[in-house]
Enzyme design. Structure first.
Site, PDB file in Angstrom:
ATOM      1  N   LYS A 152      46.141  -4.593  -1.224  1.00 56.27           N
ATOM      2  CA  LYS A 152      45.044  -3.658  -0.922  1.00 56.27           C
ATOM      3  C   LYS A 152      44.756  -2.883  -2.189  1.00 56.27           C
ATOM      4  CE  LYS A 152      42.527  -2.265   2.595  1.00 56.27           C
ATOM      5  NZ  LYS A 152      42.145  -3.046   3.791  1.00 56.27           N
ATOM      6  N   ASP A 192      36.320  -3.155   2.414  1.00 51.43           N
ATOM      7  CA  ASP A 192      36.975  -2.270   3.384  1.00 51.43           C
ATOM      8  C   ASP A 192      36.061  -1.046   3.463  1.00 51.43           C
ATOM      9  OD1 ASP A 192      39.706  -2.043   4.920  1.00 51.43           O
ATOM     10  OD2 ASP A 192      39.402  -0.060   4.085  1.00 51.43           O
TER      11      ASP A 192
END
Ligand code: NDP
Ligand code: 2IT
Length: 471
Positions: A152, A192
């Protein structure tokens, strides 16, 4: 004889290894002791601690039944990221002023495939958040049945209020550092919060210039330049497919149910679309300003308006309330409103214990996490203790990264599949994830999907790690 492990200092704590009492009995250090060592290694990172604790609680029994996990010191290895990157992102705003943000990429695990996971641009982004999301992503990606490791990244950059050119300059500067660390065989970022089609375009454009290669290193690309059909819809649709599987297994169905959704971004929009298509009535959406409550249901036309409002005009959800003359709950989330199914699709920790109590006392049947960890641990405990069907994010929202995996396959083969083919595969993957959760989540009181997801995700990564030696 097995070695004796003494805990001498804070640094030496090796909590997953068996210790021996004076009398020679085997004793395992407790979850609390393990968590103390995690906290010592990762000070001031409460989100990461919480995410690790939740997984460790699910797998604790299993790892003590199978000595290979203890002897392989798997728990400590799996909670230590393979690498973490932080970097300066300087850029120039429209007024000619120099601005500086901080960029991150945490590559948690490449055990079952190249690092894979989204990028988040939001002022709240810090190392703690990125690390927790990267840890969760590792287990989520393991559940998808596809060969993807976990990662991430992101930056504490606020896209709100920025012009397209400012966002482009930021994305280009961000990529000027990130490009050397990623690649289609190494690390494949995606979107995201705050990173949608526009940002992916700017990021990919700069990546391609710097690398002098057109490859599949970023997913969520535009359909005409290497993207997969249905990637935009995948997370939200996948959540609804997962809910349908849970309801079916429970002897219930989605049709005719009232659904509350939080957020009004990518995941929320397509969860609303699919829930409606499957015969449910969606009555709420929200953003950081508040919640709209539409008791008649958000129909296709109203949803098209929301998509235009949020994706093109970048407006506030409050405008929906003005346009359709419905209630607007300023600064409130949707959880005080009675519903059958709750789909939190905004951000982490958006359902507290008191929100959970309210949902339960209002007769809510099922909660599925479209966002990553939107329910606090206390809220989750309440759901589990009160027989609510609870779908944890790493299972319920895995459809997005699953279709990212399908995008990688299509890029590798230089082809593009039709929408029907991708949707069928997405449905199959969500069913597989569901069945895997059921397989590992059976309890006397029904299915504990959280436990099932954590165990299923863990076993695949842990066993692969053991097979690869000391990695
Ligand atoms: P978007 O940026 O498209 O939308 C986010 C939405 O949540 C917006 O409505 C935003 O409101 C709201 N929101 C964000 N932060 C907060 C906050 N602190 N408090 C209240 N509301 C907030 O993001 P996505 O839809 O892509 O992501 C939503 C969630 O789903 C995240 O947890 C993400 O990690 C997760 N997720 C996303 C996937 C994907 O494929 N995109 C895949 C799997 C999970 P506002 O408009 O006011 O900012
Ligand atoms: O949290 C997530 O799973 C995502 N943001 C999607 C990641 C991806 O690589 O598609």
């Amino acid at each position: 004889m097995r070695p004796e492990n003494k805990i001498n200092s804070k640094e030496d704590i090796n909590p997953t290894v068996i210790t021996y009492k004076q009398n020679g009995d085997d004793t395992y250090i407790s979850i609390d002791t393990f968590m103390e060592s995690v906290k010592m290694r990762n000070p001031g990172e409460p989100e990461f601690h919480e995410a690790v604790r939740e997984v460790v609680e699910s797998i604790w029994e299993l790892i003590h039944q199978q000595p290979k996990y203890i002897e392989g010191n798997i728990l400590k290895r799996m909670t230590e990221p393979e690498r973490m990157l932080m970097f300066r992102v300087p850029w120039v705003n429209d007024q000619g002023n120099i601005r500086v943000n901080r960029g991150y990429r945490v590559d948690f695990s490449s055990t079952i495939g190249p690092y894979k996971g989204g990028l988040r641009f939001h002022p709240s982004v810090n190392l703690d958040i990125v690390k927790f999301l990267s840890f969760e992503q590792t287990l989520k990606n393991s559940l998808t049945t596809l060969p993807m490791g976990g990662a991430k990244g992101g930056a504490n950059f606020d896209v709100k209020g920025k012009s397209d050119m400012e966002v482009m300059r930021f994305c280009q500067s961000f990529m000027n550092e990130l490009y050397r660390h990623i690649g289609e065989k190494t690390d494949i970022p995606a979107g995201d919060i705050g990173v949608g089609e526009r940002e992916i375009g700017y990021l990919f454009g700069q990546y391609k210039r710097l690398k002098n290669e057109f490859d599949g290193t970023i997913t969520g690309k535009g359909i005409s330049w290497g993207g997969s059909r249905l990637r935009s819809e995948a997370t939200g649709y996948g959540v609804v497919y997962f809910v349908q599987e849970m309801l079916q297994n429970y002897g219930e169905k989605l049709e005719g149910k009232t659904v509350s959704i939080s957020g009004s971004g990518n995941v929320a929009q397509y969860a609303a679309e699919k829930a409606r298509q499957q015969g449910a009535k969606v009555i709420t959406l929200s953003d950081t300003g508040g919640t709209i409550y539409d008791p008649d249901g958000i129909d296709e036309n109203k949803l098209q308006y929301v998509m235009h409002l949020k994706n093109d005009e970048r407006g506030r959800i409050k405008e929906y309330a003005l346009r359709y003359d419905v209630e607007y709950l300023e600064n409130q989330n949707p959880w005080s409103i009675k519903c059958d199914i709750a789909l939190p699709c905004a951000t982490e920790n958006e359902i507290s214990a008191s929100d959970a109590s309210m949902l339960i006392s209002n007769g809510c049947l099922c909660v599925a996490e479209g966002a990553n960890k939107p329910c606090t641990s206390d809220a989750v405990k309440l759901f589990l203790n009160n027989g609510i069907l609870f779908g944890p994010g790493k299972a319920a929202n895995a459809g997005g990264v699953a279709v990212s995996g399908l995008e990688m396959s299509q890029n590798g083969m230089r082809i593009q599949w039709p929408r029907e083919k991708v949707e069928k595969k997405l449905q199959e993957i969500m069913k597989d994830i569901h069945d895997n959760c059921v397989n590992y989540g059976k309890t006397e009181n029904g299915i504990n999907y959280l436990r099932g997801a954590n165990i299923a995700g863990f076993i695949k990564v842990a066993d692969a790690m053991l097979q690869q030696g000391v990695v």
